[in-house]
Design a protein around this motif. Structure first.
Motif, PDB file in Angstrom:
ATOM      1  N   ASP A 120       0.831  -1.204   0.000  1.00 11.45           N
ATOM      2  CA  ASP A 120       0.000   0.000   0.000  1.00 11.45           C
ATOM      3  C   ASP A 120       0.865   1.253   0.000  1.00 11.45           C
ATOM      4  OD1 ASP A 120      -2.107  -1.735   0.191  1.00 11.45           O
ATOM      5  OD2 ASP A 120      -2.514  -1.352   2.309  1.00 11.45           O
ATOM      6  N   PHE A 121       0.369   2.284  -0.687  1.00 10.13           N
ATOM      7  CA  PHE A 121       0.985   3.608  -0.673  1.00 10.13           C
ATOM      8  C   PHE A 121      -0.127   4.630  -0.505  1.00 10.13           C
ATOM      9  CE2 PHE A 121       3.445   0.821  -3.428  1.00 10.13           C
ATOM     10  CZ  PHE A 121       4.758   1.009  -3.005  1.00 10.13           C
ATOM     11  N   TRP A 122       0.179   5.769   0.082  1.00 14.17           N
ATOM     12  CA  TRP A 122      -0.809   6.846   0.138  1.00 14.17           C
ATOM     13  C   TRP A 122      -0.090   8.173  -0.064  1.00 14.17           C
ATOM     14  CZ3 TRP A 122      -0.164   2.976   3.668  1.00 14.17           C
ATOM     15  CH2 TRP A 122       0.565   3.263   4.828  1.00 14.17           C
ATOM     16  N   ILE A 123      -0.675   8.998  -0.927  1.00 11.90           N
ATOM     17  CA  ILE A 123      -0.038  10.257  -1.327  1.00 11.90           C
ATOM     18  C   ILE A 123      -1.071  11.370  -1.435  1.00 11.90           C
ATOM     19  CG2 ILE A 123       1.792   9.081  -2.618  1.00 11.90           C
ATOM     20  CD1 ILE A 123       0.229   9.792  -5.205  1.00 11.90           C
ATOM     21  N   LYS A 124      -0.606  12.601  -1.306  1.00 12.98           N
ATOM     22  CA  LYS A 124      -1.423  13.775  -1.624  1.00 12.98           C
ATOM     23  C   LYS A 124      -1.245  14.040  -3.120  1.00 12.98           C
ATOM     24  CE  LYS A 124      -2.931  14.932   2.510  1.00 12.98           C
ATOM     25  NZ  LYS A 124      -2.367  16.055   3.273  1.00 12.98           N
ATOM     26  N   PHE A 125      -2.352  14.085  -3.851  1.00 16.56           N
ATOM     27  CA  PHE A 125      -2.295  14.315  -5.290  1.00 16.56           C
ATOM     28  C   PHE A 125      -3.335  15.354  -5.664  1.00 16.56           C
ATOM     29  CE2 PHE A 125      -3.566  13.197  -9.701  1.00 16.56           C
ATOM     30  CZ  PHE A 125      -2.347  13.399 -10.325  1.00 16.56           C
ATOM     31  N   ARG A 126      -2.842  16.540  -6.028  1.00 18.10           N
ATOM     32  CA  ARG A 126      -3.722  17.670  -6.318  1.00 18.10           C
ATOM     33  C   ARG A 126      -4.642  17.901  -5.122  1.00 18.10           C
ATOM     34  NH1 ARG A 126      -4.637  15.913 -12.660  1.00 18.10           N
ATOM     35  NH2 ARG A 126      -2.488  16.396 -13.309  1.00 18.10           N
ATOM     36  N   ASP A 127      -5.972  17.820  -5.302  1.00 17.98           N
ATOM     37  CA  ASP A 127      -6.885  18.085  -4.186  1.00 17.98           C
ATOM     38  C   ASP A 127      -7.360  16.795  -3.528  1.00 17.98           C
ATOM     39  OD1 ASP A 127      -8.299  17.275  -6.406  1.00 17.98           O
ATOM     40  OD2 ASP A 127     -10.051  18.509  -5.971  1.00 17.98           O
ATOM     41  N   LYS A 128      -6.662  15.685  -3.804  1.00 17.31           N
ATOM     42  CA  LYS A 128      -7.111  14.382  -3.306  1.00 17.31           C
ATOM     43  C   LYS A 128      -6.080  13.758  -2.372  1.00 17.31           C
ATOM     44  CE  LYS A 128      -9.789  13.346  -7.498  1.00 17.31           C
ATOM     45  NZ  LYS A 128      -9.568  14.631  -8.162  1.00 17.31           N
ATOM     46  N   TYR A 129      -6.568  12.882  -1.502  1.00 18.74           N
ATOM     47  CA  TYR A 129      -5.694  12.057  -0.673  1.00 18.74           C
ATOM     48  C   TYR A 129      -5.878  10.634  -1.183  1.00 18.74           C
ATOM     49  CZ  TYR A 129      -3.141  10.606   3.509  1.00 18.74           C
ATOM     50  OH  TYR A 129      -2.193  10.104   4.370  1.00 18.74           O
ATOM     51  N   VAL A 130      -4.861  10.109  -1.854  1.00 19.32           N
ATOM     52  CA  VAL A 130      -5.025   8.908  -2.667  1.00 19.32           C
ATOM     53  C   VAL A 130      -4.380   7.688  -2.005  1.00 19.32           C
ATOM     54  CG1 VAL A 130      -4.598   7.872  -4.922  1.00 19.32           C
ATOM     55  CG2 VAL A 130      -5.040  10.333  -4.748  1.00 19.32           C
ATOM     56  N   LEU A 131      -5.165   6.631  -1.898  1.00 18.83           N
ATOM     57  CA  LEU A 131      -4.663   5.330  -1.442  1.00 18.83           C
ATOM     58  C   LEU A 131      -4.432   4.470  -2.679  1.00 18.83           C
ATOM     59  CD1 LEU A 131      -4.077   3.211   0.797  1.00 18.83           C
ATOM     60  CD2 LEU A 131      -6.510   2.592   0.674  1.00 18.83           C
ATOM     61  N   ILE A 132      -3.208   3.969  -2.832  1.00 22.52           N
ATOM     62  CA  ILE A 132      -2.861   3.108  -3.961  1.00 22.52           C
ATOM     63  C   ILE A 132      -2.491   1.740  -3.398  1.00 22.52           C
ATOM     64  CG2 ILE A 132      -1.413   2.837  -6.013  1.00 22.52           C
ATOM     65  CD1 ILE A 132      -0.713   5.847  -5.693  1.00 22.52           C
ATOM     66  N   ARG A 133      -3.234   0.717  -3.783  1.00 22.36           N
ATOM     67  CA  ARG A 133      -3.010  -0.628  -3.264  1.00 22.36           C
ATOM     68  C   ARG A 133      -2.667  -1.575  -4.413  1.00 22.36           C
ATOM     69  NH1 ARG A 133      -7.047  -2.650   1.155  1.00 22.36           N
ATOM     70  NH2 ARG A 133      -5.033  -3.358   1.967  1.00 22.36           N
ATOM     71  N   TYR A 134      -1.693  -2.434  -4.169  1.00 18.16           N
ATOM     72  CA  TYR A 134      -1.306  -3.438  -5.147  1.00 18.16           C
ATOM     73  C   TYR A 134      -1.517  -4.820  -4.540  1.00 18.16           C
ATOM     74  CZ  TYR A 134       0.919   0.369  -7.700  1.00 18.16           C
ATOM     75  OH  TYR A 134       1.157   1.529  -8.392  1.00 18.16           O
ATOM     76  N   LEU A 186      -2.875  -6.583  -9.465  1.00 15.80           N
ATOM     77  CA  LEU A 186      -4.024  -5.680  -9.525  1.00 15.80           C
ATOM     78  C   LEU A 186      -3.676  -4.385  -8.809  1.00 15.80           C
ATOM     79  CD1 LEU A 186      -7.078  -5.463 -10.324  1.00 15.80           C
ATOM     80  CD2 LEU A 186      -7.580  -6.161  -7.972  1.00 15.80           C
ATOM     81  N   GLU A 187      -3.844  -3.262  -9.518  1.00 10.37           N
ATOM     82  CA  GLU A 187      -3.650  -1.941  -8.912  1.00 10.37           C
ATOM     83  C   GLU A 187      -5.028  -1.355  -8.594  1.00 10.37           C
ATOM     84  OE1 GLU A 187      -0.976   1.747 -10.218  1.00 10.37           O
ATOM     85  OE2 GLU A 187      -2.944   1.766 -11.181  1.00 10.37           O
ATOM     86  N   PHE A 188      -5.180  -0.882  -7.385  1.00  8.08           N
ATOM     87  CA  PHE A 188      -6.460  -0.390  -6.874  1.00  8.08           C
ATOM     88  C   PHE A 188      -6.211   1.010  -6.325  1.00  8.08           C
ATOM     89  CE2 PHE A 188      -9.238   0.288  -3.268  1.00  8.08           C
ATOM     90  CZ  PHE A 188     -10.460  -0.294  -3.586  1.00  8.08           C
ATOM     91  N   THR A 189      -6.839   2.022  -6.916  1.00  7.36           N
ATOM     92  CA  THR A 189      -6.580   3.414  -6.529  1.00  7.36           C
ATOM     93  C   THR A 189      -7.880   4.088  -6.114  1.00  7.36           C
ATOM     94  OG1 THR A 189      -4.820   3.483  -8.190  1.00  7.36           O
ATOM     95  CG2 THR A 189      -5.524   5.577  -7.263  1.00  7.36           C
ATOM     96  N   GLN A 190      -7.839   4.797  -4.981  1.00  5.39           N
ATOM     97  CA  GLN A 190      -9.065   5.413  -4.459  1.00  5.39           C
ATOM     98  C   GLN A 190      -8.744   6.721  -3.759  1.00  5.39           C
ATOM     99  OE1 GLN A 190     -11.067   2.999  -1.524  1.00  5.39           O
ATOM    100  NE2 GLN A 190     -13.017   4.049  -1.789  1.00  5.39           N
ATOM    101  N   ASN A 191      -9.623   7.704  -3.948  1.00  8.61           N
ATOM    102  CA  ASN A 191      -9.533   8.951  -3.200  1.00  8.61           C
ATOM    103  C   ASN A 191     -10.181   8.728  -1.834  1.00  8.61           C
ATOM    104  OD1 ASN A 191      -9.481  11.574  -2.248  1.00  8.61           O
ATOM    105  ND2 ASN A 191     -11.170  12.289  -3.537  1.00  8.61           N
ATOM    106  N   ILE A 192      -9.382   8.667  -0.783  1.00 15.36           N
ATOM    107  CA  ILE A 192      -9.913   8.359   0.550  1.00 15.36           C
ATOM    108  C   ILE A 192     -10.168   9.610   1.386  1.00 15.36           C
ATOM    109  CG2 ILE A 192      -8.885   6.057   0.603  1.00 15.36           C
ATOM    110  CD1 ILE A 192      -6.683   7.225   2.416  1.00 15.36           C
ATOM    111  N   GLY A 193      -9.961  10.786   0.787  1.00 14.68           N
ATOM    112  CA  GLY A 193     -10.207  12.025   1.527  1.00 14.68           C
ATOM    113  C   GLY A 193     -11.623  12.096   2.089  1.00 14.68           C
ATOM    114  N   PRO A 194     -12.671  11.894   1.260  1.00 12.72           N
ATOM    115  CA  PRO A 194     -14.048  11.934   1.780  1.00 12.72           C
ATOM    116  C   PRO A 194     -14.317  10.859   2.834  1.00 12.72           C
ATOM    117  CG  PRO A 194     -14.039  12.126  -0.616  1.00 12.72           C
ATOM    118  CD  PRO A 194     -12.647  11.763  -0.207  1.00 12.72           C
TER     119      PRO A 194
END
Length: 410
Positions: free
Chosen positions: A362-376, A390-398
């Motif tokens: 798992d990785f998590w980064i700030k990307f533009r106006d989103k807080y993104v969780l990237i899971r492999y 499988l790459e799974f990407t989600q904006n977890i900010g909300p």
């Protein structure tokens, strides 16, 4: 065979002789001689070679002989005169790349606007800042660099639409080198802008950074138009250019939009892989292709699947993807979908999955106006063998903002 070798050796000698004559002409121009004075000698030097060969020779003068861009540009004006017309008129206007909407036509439109931005606007404001570090001059530079960040779209279309097709034909070297330079330019723009915004005003260093950006962006324009684009036009098929044109809107453009919709003489190509008909039988149900496609594209996450041999085979394409993907990545190795400097990270992760050392990362980064969780996730077949990633990407900010409970419909 000996005859072929002798012919090649003679071609090398002829090219070397022409380059020597061209260098002498450049020196004469630099010394103040007019185009008229050197025109005949230029004509004698180039003989009957093509404009493409002249472009190659000019690049060689820069790379191998160290002739400056400015001097080579002056040489361009000479062969414009020799061929009695503008650079545009030298090329056949009936060629597809000269038609509005063709990807190369659009790339070149952008390059004219990018060149204007860095060599006039940014150059002017850099010179003013060097003399006077006023708030007004600083703000103008920040604005210039903020606008120039948009160059990412131009470079991204090149890297994610054009490069995959070149790699399909075994052309890897130029794409890797150019992508690396693109990344250095992006990083330099961001760094210079941040220093100006934060007030880290070492005037000499900032001016050097700005001049570096201007130089590298200008050099990249030259490399694209004299190396990359001609090579691409010689290599790619019309179908491939159609696919690039159709997908360019996904990434966007820098300072210039396509001047029209390119309509090749041969019509009817839409790039569709299937019609949406037919059924797919799964272990727990049966779906039509359209049902499966719609379902995947309505998931509130982005999904990308890489097979066991590291080739990208699928990605979902919902309305609001976090990271842009284009269809040209399909069938491309995942390593070549990332900048060269990050390929080792990709390889390390895949090696861990293939060896069984890891099943996920798992990785998590700030990307533009989103807080993104990237899971492999390592995908395994029914026998437990590695079948892909499988790459799974989600904006977890909300999601992070959720508190309390919600039990009723709104």
């Amino acid at each position: 065979m000996s005859e072929i070798i002798n012919n090649r050796e003679q071609e090398k000698l002829d090219k070397s002789k022409r380059q020597e004559m061209l260098k002498e002409i450049i020196k004469d121009l630099h010394a103040g001689k007019s185009v008229e004075e050197v025109k005949q000698r230029f004509n004698d030097a180039v003989g009957t070679i093509s404009v493409a060969e002249i472009s190659d020779m000019e690049h060689s003068l820069m790379v191998e002989e160290g002739i400056s861009v400015e001097e080579v540009q002056r040489l361009c004006s000479v062969h414009t005169e020799v061929f009695k017309g503008s650079i545009e008129e030298i090329h056949n206007q009936n060629e597809p790349e000269q038609q509005p909407g063709h990807p190369i036509h659009t790339f070149k439109l952008e390059n004219r606007a990018i060149d204007q931005h860095v060599n006039f606007k940014l150059q002017l404001h850099t010179e003013r800042f060097e003399k006077d570090q006023s708030e007004e001059n600083i703000k103008k530079l920040i604005d210039d660099l903020s606008e120039l960040l948009d160059i990412d779209k131009h470079y991204s279309r090149k890297e994610n639409l054009l490069f995959p097709f070149l790699e399909k034909y075994g052309i890897f070297g130029p794409t890797k080198v150019m992508w690396g330079v693109d990344d250095r330019i992006r990083a330099a723009i961001k760094k210079a802008r941040m220093e100006l915004v934060n007030g880290d005003l070492n005037t000499k260093e900032i001016v050097e950074s700005l001049n570096y950006i201007i130089y590298e962006v200008t050099e990249m324009i030259y490399k694209e138009e004299n190396i990359l684009f001609p090579m691409s036009l010689q290599t790619l098929t019309e179908d491939e250019w159609i696919k690039i044109a159709n997908e360019s809107d996904i990434i966007g453009y820098t300072f210039a939009e396509p001047a029209g919709v390119w309509k090749p003489e041969r019509a009817g190509v839409d790039g569709n892989v299937h019609s949406g008909e037919g059924y797919i039988k799964l272990e727990t149900g049966i779906l039509t292709v359209d049902q499966l496609e719609n379902m995947m594209n309505h998931l509130p996450v982005d999904i990308t699947y890489i097979d066991k041999d590291d080739f990208v085979r699928y990605f979902s394409h919902g309305k609001e993807r976090i990271f842009h993907r284009t269809k040209s990545v399909i069938g491309r190795t995942v390593q070549n979908c990332h900048p060269p400097q990050s390929a080792h990270i990709v390889n390390e992760l895949l090696d861990d999955f293939k060896s069984g050392k890891k099943d996920s990362e798992d990785f998590w980064i700030k990307f533009r106006d989103k807080y993104v969780l990237i899971r492999y996730f390592a995908v395994k077949d029914k026998d437990g063998n590695y079948a892909g990633t499988l790459e799974f990407t989600q904006n977890i900010g909300p999601i992070q903002e959720i508190t309390g409970e919600k039990r009723l419909m709104s």
